[in-house]
Design an enzyme around this catalytic site. Structure first.
Site, PDB file in Angstrom:
ATOM      1  N   CYS A 113     -55.867 -57.714   9.891  1.00 53.47           N
ATOM      2  CA  CYS A 113     -56.813 -58.757  10.292  1.00 53.47           C
ATOM      3  C   CYS A 113     -57.378 -58.454  11.670  1.00 53.47           C
ATOM      4  CB  CYS A 113     -56.113 -60.119  10.281  1.00 53.47           C
ATOM      5  SG  CYS A 113     -57.209 -61.461  10.781  1.00 53.47           S
ATOM      6  N   CYS A 168     -57.826 -61.508  13.938  1.00 57.53           N
ATOM      7  CA  CYS A 168     -56.564 -62.001  14.518  1.00 57.53           C
ATOM      8  C   CYS A 168     -56.076 -61.076  15.641  1.00 57.53           C
ATOM      9  CB  CYS A 168     -55.455 -62.061  13.473  1.00 57.53           C
ATOM     10  SG  CYS A 168     -55.955 -62.652  11.864  1.00 57.53           S
ATOM     11  N   ASP A 169     -56.114 -59.780  15.398  1.00 53.43           N
ATOM     12  CA  ASP A 169     -55.406 -58.845  16.279  1.00 53.43           C
ATOM     13  C   ASP A 169     -56.304 -57.904  17.091  1.00 53.43           C
ATOM     14  OD1 ASP A 169     -53.003 -59.880  15.335  1.00 53.43           O
ATOM     15  OD2 ASP A 169     -52.990 -58.527  13.618  1.00 53.43           O
TER      16      ASP A 169
END
Ligand code: NDP
Length: 321
Positions: free
Chosen positions: A137, A140-141
């Site tokens: 992701c 997200c990261d």
């Protein structure tokens, strides 16, 4: 056989948010955790994009907080996997769920929050660096790789989207596509082509993720020439698709070809009365913790409304007779 007003399947942000709302509405929800209690966020480290945590929070800790919040209002959280679902077609009838292949429970409303699982290549080294350089992701990261070089695997819209997102943060993004062409839509492919710091390697597959404590390089192979080489990188992003965890509802609930449950537009209602689909099990577009939580809330509100309407119908039928 136990009878419940509301059974929630899954304990990601969608499931726990549904539980918080359902418990506060006195539906006495029972939540079955599934095999991965806490869901996908338990496999990540810092979560920095969930509102309310100015300093960020570790994924597993956030899920533990959500669990506590749901339990505070009386949610019954049970470790168990729903292995079979026999959904009732008539409004007001109980749906029958089998837990761990041996116990049956009845539920007037079912909130599905079984999530989706990102697909991985299946490399041993990929598992080793999960959360330490390997991610599925970018949104997200990606932030953790600001100023660093990364590799993205995949040739679909997700890969194109993740690569262009990462290209805003990283000096160089290398995309590995196993075929000699993109599967992504033309517009997404063009977006990649127009981003100077993205390099696309066709006919190329990842063989191994290299590093000691964190990722330092990706060993790749050209599947035409069998030639191997190493790409220095700090991050390795998988974008080879997701699989919604909806197999037990196949043949009953309406789904798309991949298995995402189809809901009525603007709602989380399915084609069965009293059955609501929330979170990533029905969302292939956004797939974020916060959007999952939002639909979890919708599931509980719709379940409450459904139970209320059914109770009123029964009451007025009794008055008439
Ligand atoms: P897709 O299934 O569309 O693409 C998956 C990609 O990963 C393909 O290029 C596939 O290669 C490759 N792949 C699969 N397995 C492997 C493997 N083991 N090793 C190497 N490569 C592999 O998935 P997406 O997640 O990209 O998209 C899913 C759906 O969501 C699509 O309908 C897409 O259009 C949609 N979507 C839309 C977006 C948007 O419009 N903004 C954004 C993101 C997704 P191959 O082609 O060889 O099979």
């Amino acid at each position: 056989m136990e009878k419940h007003e509301c059974v929630i399947i899954g304990t990601g942000p969608a499931g726990y948010t549904a539980a918080i709302y359902a418990a506060r509405a006195d539906l006495k929800p029972v939540v079955y955790t599934g095999l991965e209690p806490g869901g996908q966020l338990t496999t990540t480290t810092d979560v920095e994009n969930f509102p309310g945590y100015p300093e960020g929070i570790m994924g597993p800790e956030m899920m533990e907080d959500l669990k506590k919040q749901a339990e505070r209002f009386g949610t019954d959280v049970r470790f168990g996997m729903i292995t079979k679902a026999e959904l009732a077609e008539i409004p007001g009838e109980y749906h029958k769920l089998t837990v761990d292949e041996n116990t049956e429970v009845l539920a007037k409303t079912v909130i599905i929050a079984t999530g989706a699982s990102a697909k991985y290549l299946g490399l041993e080294s990929e598992k080793k660096f999960m959360g330490h350089g390997v991610s599925a992701c970018a949104i997200c990261d990606g932030f953790f790789f600001k100023g660093k070089n990364v590799v993205v695997v995949g040739g679909g819209d997700s890969a194109a989207e993740e690569a262009t997102y990462l290209a805003k943060l990283c000096p160089k993004v290398t995309v590995l596509i196993r075929k000699d062409h993109w599967r992504a839509s033309q517009i997404m492919e063009n977006r990649v082509k127009n981003t100077p710091n993205i390099e696309v390697l066709y006919n190329t597959e990842a063989v191994e993720v290299l590093g000691d404590k964190t990722v330092t390089a990706i060993k790749v192979k050209n599947n035409q020439t069998e030639e191997e080489s190493e790409i220095p990188a700090d991050g390795f992003f998988l974008a080879i698709g997701h699989k919604p965890n909806t197999d037990i509802f196949k043949g009953q609930l309406e789904m798309d070809e991949v298995g995402y449950i189809q809901t009525k537009p603007g709602t989380v209602s399915t084609n069965y009365p009293g059955v609501f689909a929330t979170g990533d099990a029905q969302d292939k577009v956004y797939r974020q913790a916060i959007t999952a939580a939002g639909t979890g809330c919708m599931g509980a509100l719709e379940a409450e409304k459904y139970l209320q309407e059914y109770a009123e119908e029964v009451e007025s039928a009794q008055i008439e007779t």
